[in-house]
Write a protein that holds these residues in place. Sequence first.
Motif, PDB file in Angstrom:
ATOM      1  N   ALA A 186       0.841  -1.197   0.000  1.00 33.26           N
ATOM      2  CA  ALA A 186       0.000   0.000   0.000  1.00 33.26           C
ATOM      3  C   ALA A 186       0.878   1.250   0.000  1.00 33.26           C
ATOM      4  CB  ALA A 186      -0.916   0.008   1.221  1.00 33.26           C
ATOM      5  N   VAL A 187       0.338   2.324  -0.542  1.00 29.24           N
ATOM      6  CA  VAL A 187       1.037   3.596  -0.537  1.00 29.24           C
ATOM      7  C   VAL A 187       1.405   3.941   0.912  1.00 29.24           C
ATOM      8  CG1 VAL A 187       0.817   6.077  -0.995  1.00 29.24           C
ATOM      9  CG2 VAL A 187      -0.068   4.406  -2.648  1.00 29.24           C
ATOM     10  N   GLY A 188       2.670   4.289   1.119  1.00 35.41           N
ATOM     11  CA  GLY A 188       3.163   4.618   2.458  1.00 35.41           C
ATOM     12  C   GLY A 188       3.865   3.472   3.157  1.00 35.41           C
ATOM     13  N   ASP A 189       3.691   2.214   2.682  1.00 34.91           N
ATOM     14  CA  ASP A 189       4.416   1.085   3.265  1.00 34.91           C
ATOM     15  C   ASP A 189       5.912   1.303   3.068  1.00 34.91           C
ATOM     16  OD1 ASP A 189       1.960  -0.017   3.786  1.00 34.91           O
ATOM     17  OD2 ASP A 189       2.183  -1.719   2.418  1.00 34.91           O
ATOM     18  N   THR A 190       6.725   0.801   3.997  1.00 32.68           N
ATOM     19  CA  THR A 190       8.172   0.915   3.892  1.00 32.68           C
ATOM     20  C   THR A 190       8.827  -0.443   4.092  1.00 32.68           C
ATOM     21  OG1 THR A 190       8.473   1.419   6.244  1.00 32.68           O
ATOM     22  CG2 THR A 190       8.157   3.308   4.735  1.00 32.68           C
ATOM     23  N   PHE A 191      10.052  -0.583   3.581  1.00 35.63           N
ATOM     24  CA  PHE A 191      10.804  -1.827   3.727  1.00 35.63           C
ATOM     25  C   PHE A 191      12.257  -1.583   3.363  1.00 35.63           C
ATOM     26  CE2 PHE A 191       9.084  -1.688  -0.544  1.00 35.63           C
ATOM     27  CZ  PHE A 191      10.168  -1.998  -1.345  1.00 35.63           C
ATOM     28  N   ARG A 192      13.085  -2.592   3.634  1.00 34.18           N
ATOM     29  CA  ARG A 192      14.480  -2.584   3.218  1.00 34.18           C
ATOM     30  C   ARG A 192      14.677  -3.628   2.133  1.00 34.18           C
ATOM     31  NH1 ARG A 192      17.892  -4.551   6.671  1.00 34.18           N
ATOM     32  NH2 ARG A 192      16.361  -5.324   8.121  1.00 34.18           N
ATOM     33  N   CYS A 193      15.466  -3.286   1.114  1.00 38.53           N
ATOM     34  CA  CYS A 193      15.780  -4.222   0.036  1.00 38.53           C
ATOM     35  C   CYS A 193      17.022  -3.714  -0.683  1.00 38.53           C
ATOM     36  CB  CYS A 193      14.602  -4.330  -0.928  1.00 38.53           C
ATOM     37  SG  CYS A 193      14.910  -5.451  -2.299  1.00 38.53           S
ATOM     38  N   GLN A 194      17.963  -4.592  -0.947  1.00 38.21           N
ATOM     39  CA  GLN A 194      19.204  -4.199  -1.614  1.00 38.21           C
ATOM     40  C   GLN A 194      19.233  -4.541  -3.098  1.00 38.21           C
ATOM     41  OE1 GLN A 194      21.566  -2.310  -0.240  1.00 38.21           O
ATOM     42  NE2 GLN A 194      20.321  -2.254   1.608  1.00 38.21           N
ATOM     43  N   PRO A 231      11.676 -14.015  -6.854  1.00 39.80           N
ATOM     44  CA  PRO A 231      10.847 -13.349  -5.842  1.00 39.80           C
ATOM     45  C   PRO A 231      11.633 -12.225  -5.178  1.00 39.80           C
ATOM     46  CG  PRO A 231      10.800 -15.728  -5.552  1.00 39.80           C
ATOM     47  CD  PRO A 231      11.869 -15.428  -6.567  1.00 39.80           C
ATOM     48  N   LEU A 232      10.917 -11.232  -4.717  1.00 37.65           N
ATOM     49  CA  LEU A 232      11.521 -10.092  -4.035  1.00 37.65           C
ATOM     50  C   LEU A 232      11.211 -10.209  -2.544  1.00 37.65           C
ATOM     51  CD1 LEU A 232      12.955  -7.335  -4.257  1.00 37.65           C
ATOM     52  CD2 LEU A 232      10.699  -6.309  -4.552  1.00 37.65           C
ATOM     53  N   TYR A 233      12.238 -10.213  -1.711  1.00 35.22           N
ATOM     54  CA  TYR A 233      12.065 -10.322  -0.265  1.00 35.22           C
ATOM     55  C   TYR A 233      12.226  -8.942   0.351  1.00 35.22           C
ATOM     56  CZ  TYR A 233      12.227 -15.284  -1.034  1.00 35.22           C
ATOM     57  OH  TYR A 233      11.935 -16.546  -1.478  1.00 35.22           O
ATOM     58  N   PRO A 274       6.536  -5.134  12.074  1.00 36.65           N
ATOM     59  CA  PRO A 274       7.425  -5.329  10.924  1.00 36.65           C
ATOM     60  C   PRO A 274       7.623  -6.818  10.663  1.00 36.65           C
ATOM     61  CG  PRO A 274       8.457  -3.929  12.595  1.00 36.65           C
ATOM     62  CD  PRO A 274       7.180  -4.426  13.167  1.00 36.65           C
ATOM     63  N   CYS A 275       7.791  -7.178   9.396  1.00 32.26           N
ATOM     64  CA  CYS A 275       7.951  -8.586   9.052  1.00 32.26           C
ATOM     65  C   CYS A 275       8.730  -8.710   7.747  1.00 32.26           C
ATOM     66  CB  CYS A 275       6.585  -9.251   8.903  1.00 32.26           C
ATOM     67  SG  CYS A 275       5.619  -8.602   7.512  1.00 32.26           S
ATOM     68  N   LEU A 276       9.014  -9.935   7.359  1.00 30.95           N
ATOM     69  CA  LEU A 276       9.547 -10.243   6.047  1.00 30.95           C
ATOM     70  C   LEU A 276       8.349 -10.472   5.138  1.00 30.95           C
ATOM     71  CD1 LEU A 276      12.063 -10.972   4.297  1.00 30.95           C
ATOM     72  CD2 LEU A 276      11.644 -13.342   4.962  1.00 30.95           C
ATOM     73  N   PHE A 277       8.357  -9.880   3.950  1.00 27.02           N
ATOM     74  CA  PHE A 277       7.235  -9.985   3.024  1.00 27.02           C
ATOM     75  C   PHE A 277       7.789 -10.392   1.665  1.00 27.02           C
ATOM     76  CE2 PHE A 277       3.924  -8.398   0.176  1.00 27.02           C
ATOM     77  CZ  PHE A 277       2.763  -8.719   0.869  1.00 27.02           C
ATOM     78  N   VAL A 278       7.113 -11.335   0.998  1.00 27.10           N
ATOM     79  CA  VAL A 278       7.560 -11.830  -0.301  1.00 27.10           C
ATOM     80  C   VAL A 278       6.660 -11.275  -1.392  1.00 27.10           C
ATOM     81  CG1 VAL A 278       8.017 -13.865  -1.709  1.00 27.10           C
ATOM     82  CG2 VAL A 278       8.375 -13.964   0.763  1.00 27.10           C
ATOM     83  N   VAL A 279       7.271 -10.702  -2.421  1.00 29.59           N
ATOM     84  CA  VAL A 279       6.572 -10.175  -3.588  1.00 29.59           C
ATOM     85  C   VAL A 279       6.942 -11.057  -4.772  1.00 29.59           C
ATOM     86  CG1 VAL A 279       6.502  -8.233  -5.201  1.00 29.59           C
ATOM     87  CG2 VAL A 279       6.499  -7.800  -2.741  1.00 29.59           C
ATOM     88  N   GLY A 280       5.958 -11.440  -5.580  1.00 27.29           N
ATOM     89  CA  GLY A 280       6.241 -12.251  -6.765  1.00 27.29           C
ATOM     90  C   GLY A 280       6.690 -13.644  -6.433  1.00 27.29           C
ATOM     91  N   GLY A 281       6.082 -14.242  -5.409  1.00 28.67           N
ATOM     92  CA  GLY A 281       6.446 -15.595  -4.991  1.00 28.67           C
ATOM     93  C   GLY A 281       6.254 -16.627  -6.090  1.00 28.67           C
TER      94      GLY A 281
END
Length: 190
Positions: A145-153, A160-162, A173-180
């Motif tokens: 959602a708009v405003g969500d934040t995360f770390r990714c290098q 998949p994007l972790y 806060p958690c680990l979230f998988v995109v494009g599993g």
Amino acid sequence: MSDINQNITILRALVEQAADHRINTSTDFAFLSGCIQGRLRQTISVSTLERIWGYVEGYQTVRETTLSILAQFVGYPDWRTFVVDYCEVESAQSSHRVTAPSLTASEVEAGGRVAIGWNPGRHCVLRHDGDGRWTVEESVKSKLAVGDTFRCQRFTLNMPLYLEDYRHKNESPCLFVVGGRGGLTVAERL
């Protein structure tokens, strides 16, 4: 170890990673039950989690619906999809070189924007806040959602994007998988 036990072991490890919490004590199981309730609005009792982790007897009696909730917690729609898309793929190809194009956080200046996409028809625009920290600025057909934040290098096509330290509204806060399933189809600087 049977395939189902091995798959459950893999799922347990991914759940601990997604919860960003090692599950060892009865307090940990209560914490995990609360995380599942908070994120998915579904309930798995502490005693059921204790059985699945082997903390108490009864591991072999786990229902598929319970395993599906845990699979959803790590980004899959259900248990069967998790087994086919993660476990069977991992066992067939547990180690391999990644040669797909990637975009790294160090390539994007603070304030720069990146577009990502994945199937079916999901797209987001992200703003780099610096040091691999990102904020979602636009979201189409995505749980992000708009405003969500995360770390990714790194954003790698077909993988998949972790999202580490993923923060959505007032949730923990958690680990979230995109494009599993199938990985990213788009990863480009704007």
